[in-house]
Design a protein around this motif. Structure first.
Motif, mmCIF file in Angstrom:
data_model
loop_
_atom_site.group_PDB
_atom_site.id
_atom_site.type_symbol
_atom_site.label_atom_id
_atom_site.label_comp_id
_atom_site.label_asym_id
_atom_site.label_seq_id
_atom_site.Cartn_x
_atom_site.Cartn_y
_atom_site.Cartn_z
ATOM 1 N N LEU A 1 0.829 -1.203 0.000
ATOM 2 C CA LEU A 1 0.000 0.000 0.000
ATOM 3 C C LEU A 1 0.863 1.252 0.000
ATOM 4 C CD1 LEU A 1 -2.851 1.221 0.188
ATOM 5 C CD2 LEU A 1 -2.633 1.095 2.688
ATOM 6 N N LYS A 2 1.932 1.234 0.776
ATOM 7 C CA LYS A 2 2.816 2.396 0.901
ATOM 8 C C LYS A 2 3.413 2.803 -0.434
ATOM 9 C CE LYS A 2 6.809 4.043 3.554
ATOM 10 N NZ LYS A 2 7.780 3.698 4.628
ATOM 11 N N PHE A 3 3.768 1.793 -1.258
ATOM 12 C CA PHE A 3 4.425 2.085 -2.534
ATOM 13 C C PHE A 3 3.513 1.844 -3.739
ATOM 14 C CE2 PHE A 3 7.881 1.392 0.453
ATOM 15 C CZ PHE A 3 8.652 2.510 0.198
ATOM 16 N N LYS A 4 2.221 1.618 -3.458
ATOM 17 C CA LYS A 4 1.203 1.458 -4.504
ATOM 18 C C LYS A 4 1.589 0.350 -5.488
ATOM 19 C CE LYS A 4 -0.117 6.310 -4.053
ATOM 20 N NZ LYS A 4 -0.270 7.629 -4.726
ATOM 21 N N ILE A 5 1.976 -0.797 -4.921
ATOM 22 C CA ILE A 5 2.358 -1.968 -5.711
ATOM 23 C C ILE A 5 1.221 -2.984 -5.680
ATOM 24 C CG2 ILE A 5 3.988 -3.898 -5.883
ATOM 25 C CD1 ILE A 5 6.054 -2.052 -4.511
ATOM 26 N N VAL A 6 0.860 -3.522 -6.827
ATOM 27 C CA VAL A 6 -0.201 -4.525 -6.917
ATOM 28 C C VAL A 6 0.231 -5.799 -6.206
ATOM 29 C CG1 VAL A 6 -1.507 -5.982 -8.517
ATOM 30 C CG2 VAL A 6 -1.115 -3.579 -9.060
ATOM 31 N N ASN A 7 -0.690 -6.438 -5.511
ATOM 32 C CA ASN A 7 -0.390 -7.645 -4.739
ATOM 33 C C ASN A 7 -0.337 -8.879 -5.644
ATOM 34 O OD1 ASN A 7 0.076 -9.482 -2.729
ATOM 35 N ND2 ASN A 7 -1.959 -9.354 -1.811
ATOM 36 N N LYS A 8 0.734 -8.967 -6.404
ATOM 37 C CA LYS A 8 0.997 -10.117 -7.269
ATOM 38 C C LYS A 8 2.498 -10.414 -7.218
ATOM 39 C CE LYS A 8 -2.790 -9.510 -10.578
ATOM 40 N NZ LYS A 8 -3.156 -9.333 -12.018
ATOM 41 N N PRO A 9 2.922 -11.632 -7.577
ATOM 42 C CA PRO A 9 4.357 -11.959 -7.570
ATOM 43 C C PRO A 9 5.151 -10.953 -8.411
ATOM 44 C CG PRO A 9 3.063 -13.935 -7.892
ATOM 45 C CD PRO A 9 2.101 -12.789 -7.992
ATOM 46 N N TYR A 10 6.327 -10.582 -7.917
ATOM 47 C CA TYR A 10 7.134 -9.611 -8.649
ATOM 48 C C TYR A 10 8.620 -9.936 -8.554
ATOM 49 C CZ TYR A 10 8.151 -7.394 -4.102
ATOM 50 O OH TYR A 10 8.561 -7.141 -2.823
ATOM 51 N N CYS A 11 9.340 -9.394 -9.527
ATOM 52 C CA CYS A 11 10.798 -9.444 -9.550
ATOM 53 C C CYS A 11 11.305 -8.072 -9.112
ATOM 54 C CB CYS A 11 11.280 -9.762 -10.967
ATOM 55 S SG CYS A 11 13.064 -9.608 -11.208
ATOM 56 N N LEU A 12 12.304 -8.039 -8.227
ATOM 57 C CA LEU A 12 12.887 -6.777 -7.774
ATOM 58 C C LEU A 12 14.085 -6.452 -8.660
ATOM 59 C CD1 LEU A 12 12.950 -4.468 -5.712
ATOM 60 C CD2 LEU A 12 14.383 -5.924 -4.254
ATOM 61 N N ILE A 13 14.094 -5.257 -9.233
ATOM 62 C CA ILE A 13 15.055 -4.915 -10.282
ATOM 63 C C ILE A 13 15.789 -3.620 -9.967
ATOM 64 C CG2 ILE A 13 15.277 -4.321 -12.729
ATOM 65 C CD1 ILE A 13 12.584 -5.946 -13.077
ATOM 66 N N THR A 14 17.111 -3.638 -10.140
ATOM 67 C CA THR A 14 17.914 -2.426 -10.004
ATOM 68 C C THR A 14 19.029 -2.443 -11.043
ATOM 69 O OG1 THR A 14 17.529 -2.409 -7.607
ATOM 70 C CG2 THR A 14 19.263 -0.977 -8.455
ATOM 71 N N PHE A 15 19.052 -1.437 -11.897
ATOM 72 C CA PHE A 15 20.122 -1.286 -12.893
ATOM 73 C C PHE A 15 20.813 0.057 -12.708
ATOM 74 C CE2 PHE A 15 17.918 -4.656 -15.212
ATOM 75 C CZ PHE A 15 18.974 -5.363 -15.767
ATOM 76 N N HIS A 16 22.139 0.023 -12.724
ATOM 77 C CA HIS A 16 22.951 1.232 -12.710
ATOM 78 C C HIS A 16 23.859 1.207 -13.940
ATOM 79 C CE1 HIS A 16 21.585 2.103 -8.721
ATOM 80 N NE2 HIS A 16 22.143 1.036 -8.198
ATOM 81 N N PRO A 17 24.325 2.360 -14.399
ATOM 82 C CA PRO A 17 25.261 2.386 -15.527
ATOM 83 C C PRO A 17 26.593 1.764 -15.166
ATOM 84 C CG PRO A 17 25.053 4.566 -14.557
ATOM 85 C CD PRO A 17 23.989 3.725 -13.917
ATOM 86 N N GLU A 18 27.268 1.225 -16.162
ATOM 87 C CA GLU A 18 28.619 0.710 -15.968
ATOM 88 C C GLU A 18 29.574 1.870 -16.226
ATOM 89 O OE1 GLU A 18 29.573 -2.988 -17.717
ATOM 90 O OE2 GLU A 18 27.827 -4.001 -16.878
ATOM 91 N N THR A 19 30.234 2.335 -15.187
ATOM 92 C CA THR A 19 30.984 3.595 -15.262
ATOM 93 C C THR A 19 32.224 3.526 -16.145
ATOM 94 O OG1 THR A 19 32.100 2.981 -13.193
ATOM 95 C CG2 THR A 19 30.176 4.414 -13.021
ATOM 96 N N ASN A 20 32.708 2.330 -16.453
ATOM 97 C CA ASN A 20 33.873 2.204 -17.331
ATOM 98 C C ASN A 20 33.486 1.774 -18.744
ATOM 99 O OD1 ASN A 20 35.496 2.981 -15.271
ATOM 100 N ND2 ASN A 20 36.375 0.971 -14.852
ATOM 101 N N ALA A 21 32.206 1.914 -19.067
ATOM 102 C CA ALA A 21 31.726 1.566 -20.414
ATOM 103 C C ALA A 21 30.771 2.669 -20.867
ATOM 104 C CB ALA A 21 31.034 0.213 -20.401
ATOM 105 N N PHE A 22 31.284 3.902 -20.935
ATOM 106 C CA PHE A 22 30.453 5.094 -21.111
ATOM 107 C C PHE A 22 29.501 4.988 -22.294
ATOM 108 C CE2 PHE A 22 29.586 9.441 -22.436
ATOM 109 C CZ PHE A 22 29.209 10.024 -21.235
ATOM 110 N N GLU A 23 30.012 4.837 -23.492
ATOM 111 C CA GLU A 23 29.162 4.841 -24.682
ATOM 112 C C GLU A 23 28.310 3.577 -24.785
ATOM 113 O OE1 GLU A 23 28.431 7.236 -26.591
ATOM 114 O OE2 GLU A 23 29.816 8.594 -25.577
ATOM 115 N N GLU A 24 28.816 2.460 -24.289
ATOM 116 C CA GLU A 24 28.069 1.204 -24.365
ATOM 117 C C GLU A 24 26.790 1.244 -23.546
ATOM 118 O OE1 GLU A 24 31.768 -1.113 -23.356
ATOM 119 O OE2 GLU A 24 30.755 -2.564 -24.637
ATOM 120 N N ASN A 25 26.719 2.144 -22.566
ATOM 121 C CA ASN A 25 25.535 2.208 -21.712
ATOM 122 C C ASN A 25 24.253 2.470 -22.489
ATOM 123 O OD1 ASN A 25 26.081 1.850 -18.746
ATOM 124 N ND2 ASN A 25 27.699 3.308 -19.243
#
Length: 241
Positions: free
Chosen positions: A67-91
């Motif tokens: 309820l706090k984060f307004k997420i539907v009550n169904k199975p989910y995958c938790l995902i976090t992506f950050h840029p690769e700092t030594n691959a500037f253009e490839e990002n």
């Protein structure tokens, strides 16, 4: 100890060379520090501070969390992506491949996504995630910042993790979660047996993801966990200084 594809690896080495006492989170990192400073003295493997009290962690009640984060009550995958700092253009290419994979994944399971950090090129990933969200309000949930307690709760209730964040390497095993670790951002970190490594290619990400779904709950241990890490650090400092 280090990640090969991170700019701050240089600074970590300089700090290690200047330090008198070293605390590491695994035996592998203890050996690396010894090689770096050319001595095995004053190096203590005490485990990771971030999970030293993990056995006492109690997640927020699921209904309250969703309820706090307004997420539907169904199975989910938790995902976090950050840029690769030594691959500037490839990002730019990586971000597009990420979005393609997540579009396919959203057909199988809901996606709870923490937004990229302030690293260089983070905006490229943010742009693709916002495009992914369009028309998928009941499937894709973008969270700007969970905070530690909420993030641990999100991990606790998730089915598995996907991305290239250190939390997948260090903490997820303590929550009995498998992790699809994408790309080279975490290369160089010691890994528990819950990690499935893959490249920044849509087909490969999906292949790894399907493996994690079939695995279910991770039954193994976490190489980063040791009890009373903070107490051990304080004890050593009092003795050595």
């Amino acid at each position: 100890m280090r990640t090969i594809q991170a700019t701050d690896n240089i600074y970590r080495h300089q700090i290690s060379l200047a330090a008198k006492i070293h605390f590491t989170s695994t035996n592998k990192f203890k050996s690396r520090v010894a090689d770096l400073i050319e001595s095995d003295q004053h190096i203590f493997n005490v485990g990771s501070l971030s999970i030293s009290n993990i056995k006492d962690f109690i997640p927020i009640k699921k209904e309250e969390f969703l309820l706090k984060f307004k997420i539907v009550n169904k199975p989910y995958c938790l995902i976090t992506f950050h840029p690769e700092t030594n691959a500037f253009e490839e990002n730019r290419v990586f971000a597009i491949e990420m979005k393609r994979a997540l579009e396919q994944l959203s057909k199988q399971i809901n996606l709870v996504i923490t937004m990229p950090n302030a690293d260089t090129m983070g905006s490229v990933y943010r742009e693709q995630l916002l495009l992914l969200k369009e028309g998928k309000e009941e499937k894709v949930f973008l969270i700007e910042n969970f905070g530690k307690e909420n993030y641990f709760s999100a991990m606790y209730y998730s089915k598995f993790l996907l991305g290239n964040t250190s939390s997948g390497i260090i903490e997820a095993a303590s929550f009995k979660k498998y992790v699809v670790n994408v790309g080279r951002r975490q290369e160089g970190r010691a890994q528990s047996k819950n990690i499935v490594n893959t490249s920044f290619k849509c087909a490969e990400i999906l292949k790894a993801m399907n493996r994690c779904i079939k695995f279910g709950e991770y039954k193994g241990g976490n190489i980063y966990f040791k009890e009373h890490t903070a107490k051990k650090i304080v004890k050593v400092i009092k003795k050595e200084i």
